[in-house]
Write a protein that holds these residues in place. Structure first.
Motif, PDB file in Angstrom:
ATOM      1  N   VAL A 256      13.844 -27.099  19.661  1.00 15.77           N
ATOM      2  CA  VAL A 256      14.160 -26.309  20.850  1.00 15.77           C
ATOM      3  C   VAL A 256      13.303 -25.045  20.914  1.00 15.77           C
ATOM      4  O   VAL A 256      13.642 -24.090  21.602  1.00 15.77           O
ATOM      5  CB  VAL A 256      15.665 -25.945  20.886  1.00 15.77           C
ATOM      6  CG1 VAL A 256      16.514 -27.194  20.960  1.00 15.77           C
ATOM      7  CG2 VAL A 256      16.067 -25.091  19.683  1.00 15.77           C
TER       8      VAL A 256
ATOM      9  N   ARG B 237      19.361 -21.835  23.635  1.00 17.14           N
ATOM     10  CA  ARG B 237      18.633 -22.873  22.904  1.00 17.14           C
ATOM     11  C   ARG B 237      19.294 -23.172  21.558  1.00 17.14           C
ATOM     12  O   ARG B 237      19.228 -24.298  21.055  1.00 17.14           O
ATOM     13  CB  ARG B 237      17.180 -22.456  22.718  1.00 17.14           C
ATOM     14  CG  ARG B 237      16.349 -22.640  23.995  1.00 17.14           C
ATOM     15  CD  ARG B 237      14.925 -22.221  23.807  1.00 17.14           C
ATOM     16  NE  ARG B 237      14.786 -20.769  23.913  1.00 17.14           N
ATOM     17  CZ  ARG B 237      13.639 -20.125  23.782  1.00 17.14           C
ATOM     18  NH1 ARG B 237      12.534 -20.800  23.502  1.00 17.14           N
ATOM     19  NH2 ARG B 237      13.593 -18.821  23.916  1.00 17.14           N
TER      20      ARG B 237
ATOM     21  N   VAL C  17      21.801 -25.746  22.253  1.00 17.50           N
ATOM     22  CA  VAL C  17      21.184 -27.064  22.407  1.00 17.50           C
ATOM     23  C   VAL C  17      20.839 -27.633  21.032  1.00 17.50           C
ATOM     24  O   VAL C  17      21.028 -28.831  20.767  1.00 17.50           O
ATOM     25  CB  VAL C  17      19.929 -26.985  23.297  1.00 17.50           C
ATOM     26  CG1 VAL C  17      19.246 -28.348  23.384  1.00 17.50           C
ATOM     27  CG2 VAL C  17      20.296 -26.503  24.699  1.00 17.50           C
ATOM     28  N   ALA C  18      20.344 -26.779  20.120  1.00 19.52           N
ATOM     29  CA  ALA C  18      20.046 -27.228  18.755  1.00 19.52           C
ATOM     30  C   ALA C  18      21.313 -27.729  18.071  1.00 19.52           C
ATOM     31  O   ALA C  18      21.293 -28.724  17.326  1.00 19.52           O
ATOM     32  CB  ALA C  18      19.430 -26.086  17.955  1.00 19.52           C
TER      33      ALA C  18
ATOM     34  N   VAL D 144      13.744 -23.080  29.231  1.00 16.23           N
ATOM     35  CA  VAL D 144      14.908 -23.939  29.046  1.00 16.23           C
ATOM     36  C   VAL D 144      14.749 -25.238  29.828  1.00 16.23           C
ATOM     37  O   VAL D 144      15.098 -26.320  29.345  1.00 16.23           O
ATOM     38  CB  VAL D 144      16.191 -23.193  29.460  1.00 16.23           C
ATOM     39  CG1 VAL D 144      17.397 -24.133  29.456  1.00 16.23           C
ATOM     40  CG2 VAL D 144      16.449 -22.019  28.518  1.00 16.23           C
TER      41      VAL D 144
ATOM     42  N   LEU E 170      12.518 -27.427  27.995  1.00 18.83           N
ATOM     43  CA  LEU E 170      13.253 -27.981  26.863  1.00 18.83           C
ATOM     44  C   LEU E 170      14.057 -29.210  27.302  1.00 18.83           C
ATOM     45  O   LEU E 170      14.075 -30.231  26.605  1.00 18.83           O
ATOM     46  CB  LEU E 170      14.183 -26.919  26.271  1.00 18.83           C
ATOM     47  CG  LEU E 170      15.217 -27.399  25.253  1.00 18.83           C
ATOM     48  CD1 LEU E 170      14.537 -28.036  24.053  1.00 18.83           C
ATOM     49  CD2 LEU E 170      16.108 -26.239  24.816  1.00 18.83           C
TER      50      LEU E 170
ATOM     51  N   LEU F 244      13.910 -33.074  25.963  1.00 18.88           N
ATOM     52  CA  LEU F 244      15.066 -33.884  25.557  1.00 18.88           C
ATOM     53  C   LEU F 244      15.077 -35.214  26.304  1.00 18.88           C
ATOM     54  O   LEU F 244      15.400 -36.259  25.724  1.00 18.88           O
ATOM     55  CB  LEU F 244      16.360 -33.118  25.824  1.00 18.88           C
ATOM     56  CG  LEU F 244      16.555 -31.804  25.064  1.00 18.88           C
ATOM     57  CD1 LEU F 244      17.888 -31.171  25.433  1.00 18.88           C
ATOM     58  CD2 LEU F 244      16.464 -32.008  23.559  1.00 18.88           C
TER      59      LEU F 244
END
Length: 321
Positions: free
Chosen positions: A135, A157, A160-161, A188, A191, A195
């Motif tokens: 991330v 982030r 998200v991790a 973001v 990111l 994903l």
């Protein structure tokens, strides 16, 4: 596949819950793996309610939400962890997700305690470092820090991790860019694109059409809890069919078309009446509203009112059907 079929959510209102309010009505769409789907609508349209139902934070009143064909309500208490290993959420305010008393990376250690208690510490540290770098975070810059020592983008982030440590398949991203500055917002969004490339399905909940257009392959437009437009993002943005979707698109500020005060006779953005056609329709109905010069007035047509057909003049039209 994460699929919603005829999902409805009702809340009891009043002192004793004697009446009901329908926040979401008969909503159906799906989020395939490896795809970003934007759920777009104004505040109060039911976007976050849908996200909470997917995450099992609130119950469904009617309809079904299925994960790979399995009704998520069958994931009872004993199987709830199994569901959350595959579906996770990241929310609007990253600061509210952290206890300021503890260091920010406590959200990562809690995952180990709950899901991976037998993983050796050295192996876990490697997993954490890999998730942080995925991330675009420097482990040395975020680990061991308190929430107030990190920016909103870093905290977002980090969440998200946390989800990546569970090896999830679907992410519900609920307004995750609304509290971030413009440059961090793009980070973001990129990111989320990364994903998607890794095979994750992402439900991107937002009220910002520009962001939805930037990231999503498909778009679902909500109005008052109902789906009014759905399809490939390019088609929805290029040729919206529902008046409300056209209104939303017309409301997006255009950087290349700054208002310069010389457009006194122009109606702009109305999904039903535009330009001279709006004035003609107003004169035919005899409904003219006097306003002060320099003020704006809304066109009253299209689905109970079009708030974007604006005219700058001494007289403006209130156009009805």
């Amino acid at each position: 596949m994460l699929r919603l079929e005829n999902v409805t959510k009702r809340y009891g209102v009043g002192a004793f819950g004697g009446t009901t309010f329908t926040a979401v009505r008969d909503v159906s769409f799906e989020v395939p793996p490896g795809e970003v789907v934007s759920l777009i609508g104004e505040s109060g349209s039911g976007k976050s309610t849908i996200g909470k139902m997917i995450l099992r934070l609130i119950p469904i009143s009617e309809g079904t939400i299925t994960l790979d064909g399995t009704d998520i309500r069958t994931f009872a208490r004993g199987r709830r962890k199994e569901y959350y290993r595959r579906v996770q959420g990241v929310f609007q305010d990253p600061f509210s997700c952290y206890n300021p008393v503890f260091k920010a990376d406590r959200v990562l250690s809690m995952i180990k305690e709950e899901y991976f208690p037998r993983v050796p510490r050295s192996e876990w540290d490697e997993r954490v470092e890999s998730a942080l770098r995925a991330v675009r975070l420097d482990p040395g810059a975020v680990l061991g820090r308190y929430p107030h020592q990190l920016s909103g983008g870093q905290l977002q982030r980090l969440l998200v991790a946390r989800a990546l440590l569970l090896d999830i398949r679907y992410l519900v991203a609920d307004e995750i860019t609304s509290m971030l500055d413009a440059s961090t917002r793009i980070d973001v969004l990129n990111l989320l694109a990364d994903l998607k490339a890794r095979g994750l399905g992402v439900l991107f909940i937002t009220h910002d059409l520009a962001l939805g257009n930037y990231i999503a392959a498909r778009t679902v437009v909500l109005r008052r809890g109902e789906v009014v437009e759905m399809g490939e993002t390019e088609k929805v943005f290029a040729n919206p069919r529902h008046p409300y979707a056209r209104h939303l698109l017309a409301s997006v500020p255009q950087l290349h078309a700054r208002w310069n005060g010389e457009q006194d006779d122009a109606f702009t953005g109305c999904p039903v009446h535009e330009g001279d056609a709006a004035q003609d329709a107003a004169e035919e109905t005899g409904r003219l509203a006097e306003v002060e010069p320099g003020h704006f007035v809304a066109c009253a047509g299209a689905e109970g009112g079009c708030p974007v057909a604006l005219r700058r003049a001494g007289t403006a039209a209130a156009v009805g059907r």
